[in-house]
Scaffold this active site. Structure first.
Site, mmCIF file in Angstrom:
data_model
loop_
_atom_site.group_PDB
_atom_site.id
_atom_site.type_symbol
_atom_site.label_atom_id
_atom_site.label_comp_id
_atom_site.label_asym_id
_atom_site.label_seq_id
_atom_site.Cartn_x
_atom_site.Cartn_y
_atom_site.Cartn_z
ATOM 1 N N LYS A 1 -1.066 5.251 -5.518
ATOM 2 C CA LYS A 1 -1.567 5.155 -4.150
ATOM 3 C C LYS A 1 -0.444 4.642 -3.274
ATOM 4 O O LYS A 1 0.369 3.806 -3.703
ATOM 5 C CB LYS A 1 -2.751 4.193 -4.065
ATOM 6 C CG LYS A 1 -3.199 3.861 -2.641
ATOM 7 C CD LYS A 1 -4.194 2.716 -2.604
ATOM 8 C CE LYS A 1 -4.480 2.266 -1.181
ATOM 9 N NZ LYS A 1 -5.420 1.133 -1.098
ATOM 10 N N GLU B 1 -9.795 -7.980 7.833
ATOM 11 C CA GLU B 1 -9.499 -8.302 6.420
ATOM 12 C C GLU B 1 -8.935 -9.708 6.249
ATOM 13 O O GLU B 1 -7.861 -10.033 6.762
ATOM 14 C CB GLU B 1 -8.522 -7.281 5.832
ATOM 15 C CG GLU B 1 -8.324 -7.458 4.345
ATOM 16 C CD GLU B 1 -7.885 -6.181 3.649
ATOM 17 O OE1 GLU B 1 -7.724 -6.214 2.422
ATOM 18 O OE2 GLU B 1 -7.696 -5.158 4.329
#
Length: 379
Positions: free
Chosen positions: A141, A186
């Site tokens: 990723k 976040e």
């Protein structure tokens, strides 16, 4: 600030700058020295009172943007209906005045942000190249970002931007540190009296146009294999980084969806107990960069980011937050943000996690959604 609670600093009592691979561990060591040489009178002795510093750190070790810890002269805090004021000054000097006058917000302004070093077409190409690298198993990723740029008129009141973000995104961490302004969903890490917690976000879908479509969007995200894989990379990255510092750590059994005004995110909450005396600065050094903002494996993902992104991320996707004298603190990941230069130049960033089945056009659309908070605050 988050949910109308937080800290505001006025003036600068001390500014420390760091750079390179060891910027966060250097900051942790420097902060210990500052605390050791300070005399702190803190009758409240609660989270956010006493000596503390605000910080913002560059994403990449090679960034030209300095990482900073800034100790304000005056701090105003608010939590659970209580407020306090802290004054900080060099030993032997006069304590700073507490500013009592409130200045009204300056004239409204409207500016547009335009594509920067990476055009929309260039971003699609970068995503396609990243997918090719993943197919060849170079990485599992990688998170790729693009930029928007603009210019703030002279004498513009930057508090307007902070206010609009705080009001528009109350469940996010709204921050303004050394020209880095944004509203992040976040939590990288929160350390409070030996307990730590974090919220990992990875996987995104746009909100629906009505209640039914919105429910369908959340369900689509929760059952998406692509988003689930991207999310699991991010969760395992944080768990692996925290385990050496904790006696135990737990995670939500299954990811859950988090609703923001413009997006749904896939989220996992982590909670643990510190076992090695680490400060919040030590923890951000251990955690950064997570798979949510870099990729997996980290070193290969960072190399691919440097290859495919034609700009320096600066502090975008780096840790931003505060640390107290006891080492506790709250740190978010600098997302949904823009860096404002002293001359008024603006650079905003948004990125997406790229995995094997990522589609370049959909990833471009996702960056547009993620740019929305900053674009609307300026416009």
């Amino acid at each position: 600030m988050r949910r109308n609670q937080g800290l505001a600093g006025i003036g600068t009592a001390l500014r420390l700058e760091f750079s390179g691979e060891t910027r966060m561990t250097d900051a942790a060591a420097a902060w210990r020295d500052v605390v050791a040489s300070s005399t702190v009178t803190d009758p409240l002795a609660r989270t956010g009172t006493g000596l503390l510093a605000f910080g913002a750190f560059a994403f990449d070790a090679s960034s030209a943007e300095p990482s900073v810890l800034i100790v304000p002269q005056v701090i105003v805090g608010r939590e659970n209906g209580q407020c306090w004021v802290t004054r900080i000054w060099p030993t032997g000097e006069t304590p700073p005045d507490i500013p009592l006058a409130l200045r009204p917000l300056g004239t409204e302004y409207r500016i547009s942000l335009l594509p920067g070093a990476l055009s929309p077409g260039g971003y699609r190409d970068a995503v396609a190249q990243a997918v090719d690298h993943i197919a060849r198993q170079d990485v599992s990723k990688v998170v790729l970002a693009r930029d928007l740029v603009g210019h703030l008129p002279a004498e513009s009141d930057r508090r307007r931007l902070v206010r609009d973000l705080a009001l528009g995104y109350p469940d996010c961490w709204t921050y303004a540190v050394d020209g880095l302004i944004g509203s992040s969903p976040e939590t990288l890490i929160r350390a409070d009296h030996g307990e730590v917690n974090a919220r990992v976000l990875a996987g995104t879908i746009s909100r629906g146009l009505d209640a039914h479509a919105d429910t369908e969007a959340a369900l689509t995200l929760a059952t998406s294999a692509k988003d689930g894989d991207e999310h699991e990379f991010a969760v395992q990255s944080v768990l692996a980084s925290l385990r050496p510092h904790t006696s135990h750590i737990t995670a939500s059994e299954v990811p859950f969806t988090v609703k923001l005004p413009n997006l749904w995110h896939l989220a996992t909450d982590l909670e643990g107990t510190l076992s090695d005396g680490s400060t919040s600065l030590d923890l951000i050094a251990a955690l950064h960069p997570t798979a949510a903002v870099a990729g997996t494996p980290t070193d290969r993902a960072l190399a691919l980011i440097r290859e495919l992104e034609p700009f320096d991320r600066g502090r975008y996707a780096g840790p931003v937050g505060w640390v107290g004298a006891d080492g506790d603190g709250e740190w978010a990941i600098a997302l949904r943000c823009a860096q404002l230069g002293p001359d008024g130049d603006i650079t905003a960033y948004a990125g997406c996690g790229i995995v094997l089945d990522s589609d370049p056009e959909r990833e471009l659309a996702e960056t547009r959604m993620k740019f929305r908070p900053v674009v609307e605050a300026f416009g």
